[in-house]
Design an enzyme around this catalytic site. Sequence first.
Site: not given
Length: 268
Positions: A44, A250
């Site tokens: 990711s 993230h």
Amino acid sequence: MRRSRLVLFLSSLLLTAGTALTGAVSAHASQLTASGGYVALGDSYSSGVGAGSYDSASGDCKRSTKAFPPLWAAANAPSSFHFTACSGARTGDVLAGQLGPLSSTTGLVTITIGGNDAGFADVMTTCVLQTDSACVSRINTARAYVDSTLPGQLDNVYSAIRSKAPNARVVVLGYPRFYKLGTTCLGLSETKRKAINDASDHLNAAIAKRAADHGFAWGDVRPTFTGHEICSGSSWLHSVNWLNIGESYHPTAAGQSGGYLPVLNSND
């Protein structure tokens, strides 16, 4: 006098030849990266989870147009660009489903991998929801995995990349530290924040070692993210995002363009 002039002449000739050879090698490496294809592999952090602007065709892989691979491709116009990185990917997923575009004409490969193998999501869930001692215990389990099992899994991936793309420059990028320490910040305790940062360093060290042993370039993103950690007041990382939990921890779009892209630019 004549002998001295001859020595000077030969020395100058050798220096010129050496400079030309070095320039030729550098030019070849640059040309290979620019004119060959680019393949972006990984998890990711490469697909761009957290950056938004996801390609609907990528489904659950959540490949973002604001992730560093498409940003690099747009700026450098490689002869081809294949973006196979996928949210949640582990080393086995890369081997099973991401290596198809690699070939002898591939000039550049980038990859972030290893965090999911080490249990990144479960570590962060434990640390957010449970006690300091539970957080530290789960991190210690992850660290033991990084020491005992992850190196062999990385070797399998890196060997497969080299086999399928023998001429490519391979850049292995790491993970940022998540928290700025020593500052007042709502959320996790200082004990948890430090343990998470130390675990990230431990993971990065293991990945960097395996990358070096395979002759791959190492892209350390911790310097570019310094000053932009969670609790810094200028974070390039999402904290817990209850509306979209998958984006938690993230990089934001700014983290991709300001944290990851410059490191790739310095290593391509």
